[in-house]
Design a protein around this motif. Structure first.
Motif, PDB file in Angstrom:
ATOM      1  N   THR A  39       0.831  -1.204   0.000  1.00  0.00           N
ATOM      2  CA  THR A  39       0.000   0.000   0.000  1.00  0.00           C
ATOM      3  C   THR A  39       0.867   1.256   0.000  1.00  0.00           C
ATOM      4  OG1 THR A  39      -1.781  -1.160   1.134  1.00  0.00           O
ATOM      5  CG2 THR A  39      -1.801   1.245   1.264  1.00  0.00           C
ATOM      6  N   VAL A  40       1.936   1.241   0.770  1.00  0.00           N
ATOM      7  CA  VAL A  40       2.853   2.385   0.830  1.00  0.00           C
ATOM      8  C   VAL A  40       3.453   2.652  -0.552  1.00  0.00           C
ATOM      9  CG1 VAL A  40       5.041   3.223   1.787  1.00  0.00           C
ATOM     10  CG2 VAL A  40       3.390   2.064   3.280  1.00  0.00           C
ATOM     11  N   PHE A  41       3.961   1.613  -1.200  1.00  0.00           N
ATOM     12  CA  PHE A  41       4.590   1.786  -2.508  1.00  0.00           C
ATOM     13  C   PHE A  41       3.571   2.128  -3.599  1.00  0.00           C
ATOM     14  CE2 PHE A  41       8.035  -1.080  -0.688  1.00  0.00           C
ATOM     15  CZ  PHE A  41       8.834  -0.001  -0.358  1.00  0.00           C
ATOM     16  N   SER A  42       2.344   1.649  -3.436  1.00  0.00           N
ATOM     17  CA  SER A  42       1.284   2.007  -4.388  1.00  0.00           C
ATOM     18  C   SER A  42       0.984   3.499  -4.307  1.00  0.00           C
ATOM     19  CB  SER A  42       0.015   1.203  -4.119  1.00  0.00           C
ATOM     20  OG  SER A  42       0.244  -0.164  -4.390  1.00  0.00           O
ATOM     21  N   GLU A  43       0.917   4.025  -3.105  1.00  0.00           N
ATOM     22  CA  GLU A  43       0.680   5.467  -2.935  1.00  0.00           C
ATOM     23  C   GLU A  43       1.879   6.269  -3.448  1.00  0.00           C
ATOM     24  OE1 GLU A  43      -1.139   9.007  -2.231  1.00  0.00           O
ATOM     25  OE2 GLU A  43      -2.037   7.009  -2.272  1.00  0.00           O
ATOM     26  N   LEU A  44       3.076   5.777  -3.191  1.00  0.00           N
ATOM     27  CA  LEU A  44       4.281   6.443  -3.703  1.00  0.00           C
ATOM     28  C   LEU A  44       4.245   6.515  -5.225  1.00  0.00           C
ATOM     29  CD1 LEU A  44       7.117   7.666  -3.273  1.00  0.00           C
ATOM     30  CD2 LEU A  44       7.998   5.315  -3.342  1.00  0.00           C
ATOM     31  N   GLU A  45       3.806   5.449  -5.847  1.00  0.00           N
ATOM     32  CA  GLU A  45       3.706   5.401  -7.309  1.00  0.00           C
ATOM     33  C   GLU A  45       2.762   6.490  -7.832  1.00  0.00           C
ATOM     34  OE1 GLU A  45       3.310   1.734 -10.330  1.00  0.00           O
ATOM     35  OE2 GLU A  45       1.683   1.890  -8.874  1.00  0.00           O
ATOM     36  N   VAL A  46       1.620   6.656  -7.179  1.00  0.00           N
ATOM     37  CA  VAL A  46       0.649   7.680  -7.581  1.00  0.00           C
ATOM     38  C   VAL A  46       1.251   9.073  -7.399  1.00  0.00           C
ATOM     39  CG1 VAL A  46      -1.573   8.738  -6.983  1.00  0.00           C
ATOM     40  CG2 VAL A  46      -1.360   6.250  -7.123  1.00  0.00           C
ATOM     41  N   GLN A  47       1.870   9.301  -6.262  1.00  0.00           N
ATOM     42  CA  GLN A  47       2.450  10.612  -5.976  1.00  0.00           C
ATOM     43  C   GLN A  47       3.587  10.938  -6.938  1.00  0.00           C
ATOM     44  OE1 GLN A  47       1.152  12.861  -3.869  1.00  0.00           O
ATOM     45  NE2 GLN A  47      -0.448  11.353  -3.567  1.00  0.00           N
ATOM     46  N   LEU A  48       4.436   9.969  -7.232  1.00  0.00           N
ATOM     47  CA  LEU A  48       5.543  10.203  -8.163  1.00  0.00           C
ATOM     48  C   LEU A  48       5.030  10.502  -9.567  1.00  0.00           C
ATOM     49  CD1 LEU A  48       8.255   7.581  -7.145  1.00  0.00           C
ATOM     50  CD2 LEU A  48       8.384  10.069  -6.953  1.00  0.00           C
ATOM     51  N   SER A  49       3.973   9.826  -9.972  1.00  0.00           N
ATOM     52  CA  SER A  49       3.408  10.086 -11.299  1.00  0.00           C
ATOM     53  C   SER A  49       2.996  11.551 -11.425  1.00  0.00           C
ATOM     54  CB  SER A  49       2.213   9.179 -11.561  1.00  0.00           C
ATOM     55  OG  SER A  49       2.634   7.838 -11.637  1.00  0.00           O
TER      56      SER A  49
END
Length: 112
Positions: A39-49
């Motif tokens: 979940t942490v890395f999924s949110e990071l992916e959205v934020q980085l995009s």
């Protein structure tokens, strides 16, 4: 000031996050790992995009500048408590951001 995104950096970084997500998914639910890193890395992916889109960044800069220049109690214009750079219209793309150049001290030195 001009901010230019390095070629292929988005794909490289998002590829690294995808690898971290795959690893986190494999260990998801293990009692020894109390945090759901998937979940942490999924949110990071959205934020980085979002961070890789300088058009979105320019829009955020405009919103912040407008908010700082408006008295929240009255909605009236006011001098902003801090000055922030504004994007230069017509010179912003997904990978290039041209903004006001402001001389000043970096926040990292403000405590010195």
């Amino acid at each position: 000031a001009v901010k230019v995104q390095r070629p292929a950096i988005e794909a490289k970084l998002l590829g690294d996050v995808a690898a971290l997500k795959a690893l986190a998914k494999a260990v998801r639910g293990f009692d020894a790992i109390p945090v759901d890193y998937y979940t942490v890395f999924s949110e990071l992916e959205v934020q980085l995009s979002d961070e890789f889109d300088f058009i979105k960044e320019a829009a955020a800069m405009e919103r912040i500048g407008a908010a700082l220049s408006t008295d929240p109690a009255t909605g009236s214009p006011r001098p902003p408590p801090v000055v922030t750079p504004r994007p230069v219209g017509g010179l912003v793309t997904k990978r290039v951001l041209v903004m006001d150049y402001l001389r000043g001290e970096p926040l990292s030195r403000a405590v010195e």
